[in-house]
Motif scaffolding. Structure first.
Motif, PDB file in Angstrom:
ATOM      1  N   VAL A 151       7.099  10.516   2.560  1.00 40.33           N
ATOM      2  CA  VAL A 151       7.585   9.201   2.117  1.00 40.33           C
ATOM      3  C   VAL A 151       7.022   8.122   3.039  1.00 40.33           C
ATOM      4  O   VAL A 151       6.985   8.286   4.266  1.00 40.33           O
ATOM      5  CB  VAL A 151       9.136   9.171   2.097  1.00 40.33           C
ATOM      6  N   ASP A 152       6.513   7.029   2.447  1.00 38.85           N
ATOM      7  CA  ASP A 152       5.918   5.977   3.281  1.00 38.85           C
ATOM      8  C   ASP A 152       6.537   4.597   3.043  1.00 38.85           C
ATOM      9  O   ASP A 152       6.060   3.595   3.571  1.00 38.85           O
ATOM     10  CB  ASP A 152       4.404   5.916   3.087  1.00 38.85           C
ATOM     11  N   GLY A 153       7.589   4.552   2.231  1.00 43.64           N
ATOM     12  CA  GLY A 153       8.314   3.305   2.017  1.00 43.64           C
ATOM     13  C   GLY A 153       9.751   3.611   1.641  1.00 43.64           C
ATOM     14  O   GLY A 153      10.016   4.572   0.909  1.00 43.64           O
ATOM     15  N   ILE A 154      10.695   2.824   2.156  1.00 41.90           N
ATOM     16  CA  ILE A 154      12.110   3.050   1.841  1.00 41.90           C
ATOM     17  C   ILE A 154      12.784   1.709   1.568  1.00 41.90           C
ATOM     18  O   ILE A 154      12.695   0.779   2.376  1.00 41.90           O
ATOM     19  CB  ILE A 154      12.848   3.767   2.986  1.00 41.90           C
ATOM     20  N   GLY A 159       0.789  -1.230   0.000  1.00 41.96           N
ATOM     21  CA  GLY A 159       0.000   0.000   0.000  1.00 41.96           C
ATOM     22  C   GLY A 159       0.818   1.274   0.000  1.00 41.96           C
ATOM     23  O   GLY A 159       0.259   2.367   0.134  1.00 41.96           O
ATOM     24  N   ARG A 160       2.119   1.179  -0.175  1.00 38.62           N
ATOM     25  CA  ARG A 160       2.979   2.369  -0.158  1.00 38.62           C
ATOM     26  C   ARG A 160       2.827   3.154  -1.463  1.00 38.62           C
ATOM     27  O   ARG A 160       2.823   2.569  -2.549  1.00 38.62           O
ATOM     28  CB  ARG A 160       4.443   1.974   0.035  1.00 38.62           C
ATOM     29  N   LYS A 161       2.711   4.454  -1.340  1.00 36.94           N
ATOM     30  CA  LYS A 161       2.514   5.306  -2.507  1.00 36.94           C
ATOM     31  C   LYS A 161       3.735   6.170  -2.826  1.00 36.94           C
ATOM     32  O   LYS A 161       3.943   6.562  -3.972  1.00 36.94           O
ATOM     33  CB  LYS A 161       1.301   6.236  -2.288  1.00 36.94           C
ATOM     34  N   ARG A 162       4.539   6.472  -1.800  1.00 35.40           N
ATOM     35  CA  ARG A 162       5.720   7.327  -1.982  1.00 35.40           C
ATOM     36  C   ARG A 162       6.929   6.544  -1.490  1.00 35.40           C
ATOM     37  O   ARG A 162       7.296   6.593  -0.314  1.00 35.40           O
ATOM     38  CB  ARG A 162       5.546   8.624  -1.195  1.00 35.40           C
ATOM     39  N   VAL A 163       7.523   5.802  -2.413  1.00 34.27           N
ATOM     40  CA  VAL A 163       8.620   4.894  -2.050  1.00 34.27           C
ATOM     41  C   VAL A 163       9.953   5.501  -2.474  1.00 34.27           C
ATOM     42  O   VAL A 163      10.149   5.854  -3.648  1.00 34.27           O
ATOM     43  CB  VAL A 163       8.435   3.512  -2.711  1.00 34.27           C
ATOM     44  N   GLY A 164      10.833   5.644  -1.499  1.00 34.63           N
ATOM     45  CA  GLY A 164      12.164   6.177  -1.767  1.00 34.63           C
ATOM     46  C   GLY A 164      13.235   5.120  -1.597  1.00 34.63           C
ATOM     47  O   GLY A 164      12.966   3.985  -1.201  1.00 34.63           O
ATOM     48  N   MET A 165      14.463   5.505  -1.902  1.00 33.42           N
ATOM     49  CA  MET A 165      15.592   4.576  -1.787  1.00 33.42           C
ATOM     50  C   MET A 165      16.820   5.294  -1.268  1.00 33.42           C
ATOM     51  O   MET A 165      17.109   6.428  -1.661  1.00 33.42           O
ATOM     52  CB  MET A 165      15.919   3.939  -3.140  1.00 33.42           C
ATOM     53  N   VAL A 166      17.532   4.616  -0.382  1.00 36.08           N
ATOM     54  CA  VAL A 166      18.885   5.043  -0.026  1.00 36.08           C
ATOM     55  C   VAL A 166      19.805   4.147  -0.838  1.00 36.08           C
ATOM     56  O   VAL A 166      19.982   2.957  -0.542  1.00 36.08           O
ATOM     57  CB  VAL A 166      19.159   4.915   1.472  1.00 36.08           C
ATOM     58  N   PRO A 191      12.938  10.603  -8.975  1.00 35.92           N
ATOM     59  CA  PRO A 191      14.366  10.714  -8.644  1.00 35.92           C
ATOM     60  C   PRO A 191      14.642  11.520  -7.385  1.00 35.92           C
ATOM     61  O   PRO A 191      15.688  11.334  -6.739  1.00 35.92           O
ATOM     62  CB  PRO A 191      14.973  11.376  -9.880  1.00 35.92           C
ATOM     63  N   ASP A 192      13.724  12.393  -7.003  1.00 34.47           N
ATOM     64  CA  ASP A 192      13.918  13.173  -5.776  1.00 34.47           C
ATOM     65  C   ASP A 192      13.806  12.312  -4.522  1.00 34.47           C
ATOM     66  O   ASP A 192      14.199  12.744  -3.429  1.00 34.47           O
ATOM     67  CB  ASP A 192      12.892  14.309  -5.696  1.00 34.47           C
ATOM     68  N   LEU A 193      13.270  11.089  -4.677  1.00 34.02           N
ATOM     69  CA  LEU A 193      13.138  10.189  -3.525  1.00 34.02           C
ATOM     70  C   LEU A 193      14.317   9.214  -3.422  1.00 34.02           C
ATOM     71  O   LEU A 193      14.251   8.242  -2.672  1.00 34.02           O
ATOM     72  CB  LEU A 193      11.821   9.409  -3.615  1.00 34.02           C
ATOM     73  N   VAL A 194      15.380   9.490  -4.175  1.00 28.81           N
ATOM     74  CA  VAL A 194      16.596   8.667  -4.105  1.00 28.81           C
ATOM     75  C   VAL A 194      17.734   9.514  -3.539  1.00 28.81           C
ATOM     76  O   VAL A 194      18.039  10.586  -4.060  1.00 28.81           O
ATOM     77  CB  VAL A 194      17.004   8.122  -5.488  1.00 28.81           C
TER      78      VAL A 194
END
Length: 342
Positions: free
Chosen positions: A251-254, A190-197, A223-226
Motif C-alpha cells: 500500500v502506498d497511499g492511505i 502517483g499512488r497506485k495502491r490506495v487504502g482507507m481506514v 475492498p481488501d484495502l479498506v
C-alpha cells in the motif's frame, strides 16, 4: 472560652409586592414592566427606581415554570466519554453553539450518551421538558433520541444528516464530495495502491466518506484495502493500519476518515519503518488540531466545526422564536488543505 453568637436571620428576598409598594403602583403594573408590556414613562421610571431601592431580582426559575420554558438547550453527543474529551471537533462544535446560545440568553446543557442506559436516560430527560430544544451530534441510524425528538416535537438541529424519514433541520458538510476530491488528489501524487481506514459507518459522515473514496478510485477500488473501525479515534487508526499493512504490504497511499485516525496511521507507518510521504502518502479529514500536531503536517479536509455549531444553534434559536427553518440541510464549505503528508 469562645464567644457564642446568635445566628443572623437570612435576608428576605424582595418581591414584586415590595416593588409595587415602594413605587406606589399596583402589582399588575410592575408585572407589565417586567414582562415588557406598556406603562406610562412616569410609572416605568418609578418602578425601575423601586427595583434598585428594594434590591429586587426576578425569580427566573419561577417565571420559567409559569411560562413552561426552561431557557435551556441540550447539546447531545453520541460518543464515548473519552472521545468526547479527545476529539477537538466536538469541542469546537460545542463552543460555536454555546456562543450563539449565550447571545440568545439560553443555557447549554451537555449530555453525553455512551451506552444504551445513557440513551434511555436522555430520552426520559427530553420527555420531561427540561430543555426547550436540542442540538444533536453524531446521531446514528435507528436512534431512540431522534425518535423522541420527532415524537415530542422538540425544536432541534442535527450536526450531520439524521437518518430518518422525517425531514429535520440539520447542518454539516458534503462529506461525499470532500472525501472523493481529497482521494483523487492523493492518487494524483502517483499512488497506485490506495487504502482507507474507514470509521463510523453507522452515521452519515463515515458512510459518505467511504462512498466518496470508492467513487474517486472507480475501477481501481479494492475492498481488501479498506479497514473499518467503529470510532474516529487515534488508537483504532493505529491498529487498523497495522492490519492494513499485513493485508497489503505494498500500500502506498492511505485516506484516514479523520485527523485523529490519521495520527494513528502515521504512528503505525513509522513503527513499520515506512516514511511519509516517500513510501506512503497519508491524508485525513477535519483540519483539526491533530493535523498540525502530526509529523509531517497532515493534508486534510477543512471541516468548519465552530461554524457548524454556530449554525446548528441558530437553527434551534430560530425555531424557539417561532420561525420556519430549512429542513433539507445546510451545507458549509469544506476545502482541502494540502500539507506535507502526501
Amino acid at each position: 472560652m469562645g464567644v457564642v453568637t446568635e445566628p443572623q436571620p437570612s435576608r428576605r428576598r424582595a418581591t414584586v409586592h415590595d416593588v409595587a409598594r415602594e413605587a406606589g403602583v399596583s402589582r399588575g403594573t410592575v408585572s407589565r414592566v417586567l414582562n415588557g408590556g406598556y406603562v406610562s414613562e412616569q410609572a416605568r421610571a418609578a418602578i425601575e427606581a423601586a427595583i434598585r431601592t428594594v434590591g429586587y431580582v426576578p425569580n427566573t426559575a419561577a417565571r420559567n415554570l409559569v411560562m413552561q420554558r426552561s431557557r435551556a438547550v441540550g447539546f447531545i453527543v453520541h460518543e464515548p466519554h473519552a472521545l468526547f474529551l479527545e476529539d477537538p471537533n466536538i469541542g469546537a462544535i460545542m463552543l460555536g453553539a454555546n456562543t450563539v446560545l449565550s447571545d440568545a440568553d439560553l443555557q447549554m446543557v451537555c449530555l453525553v450518551t455512551d451506552s444504551a442506559r445513557d440513551t434511555e436516560r436522555v430520552t426520559r430527560y427530553l420527555s420531561g421538558g427540561f430543555v426547550d430544544g436540542v442540538i444533536i451530534v453524531s446521531a446514528r441510524a435507528a436512534d431512540p433520541i431522534t425518535d423522541a425528538v420527532v415524537r415530542l416535537g422538540v425544536p432541534a438541529a442535527f450536526v450531520g444528516h439524521p437518518q430518518t424519514t422525517v425531514p429535520l433541520p440539520w447542518v454539516g458538510i458534503d462529506n461525499f464530495t470532500a472525501a472523493r476530491d481529497i482521494t483523487r488528489q492523493l492518487a494524483k501524487t502517483g499512488r497506485k495502491r490506495v487504502g482507507m481506514v474507514a470509521a463510523a459507518l453507522d452515521r452519515d459522515s463515515g458512510a459518505d466518506r467511504l462512498a466518496g473514496f470508492k467513487e474517486a478510485l472507480g475501477d481501481t477500488f479494492d475492498p481488501d484495502l479498506v479497514v473499518e473501525i467503529p470510532l474516529y479515534e487515534y488508537t483504532a487508526g493505529l491498529r487498523a493500519t497495522q492490519e492494513l499493512l499485513e493485508r497489503a504490504p505494498d500500500v502506498d497511499g492511505i485516506f484516514a476518515a479523520s485527523d485523529a485516525v490519521a495520527a494513528g496511521v502515521l504512528t503505525a507507518l513509522r513503527r513499520s519503518g515506512r516514511t511519509v510521504p516517500d513510501d506512503v502518502g497519508v491524508v485525513g479529514f477535519d483540519d483539526s488540531s491533530w493535523a498540525e500536531r502530526c509529523f509531517p503536517p497532515l493534508s486534510t479536509v477543512h471541516q468548519p466545526a465552530a461554524g457548524v455549531g454556530e449554525r446548528a444553534a441558530q437553527l434551534v434559536v430560530a425555531q424557539l422564536a417561532g420561525q420556519d427553518v430549512p429542513r433539507d440541510g445546510v451545507l458549509l464549505d469544506s476545502p482541502i488543505v494540502w500539507r506535507d503528508s502526501a
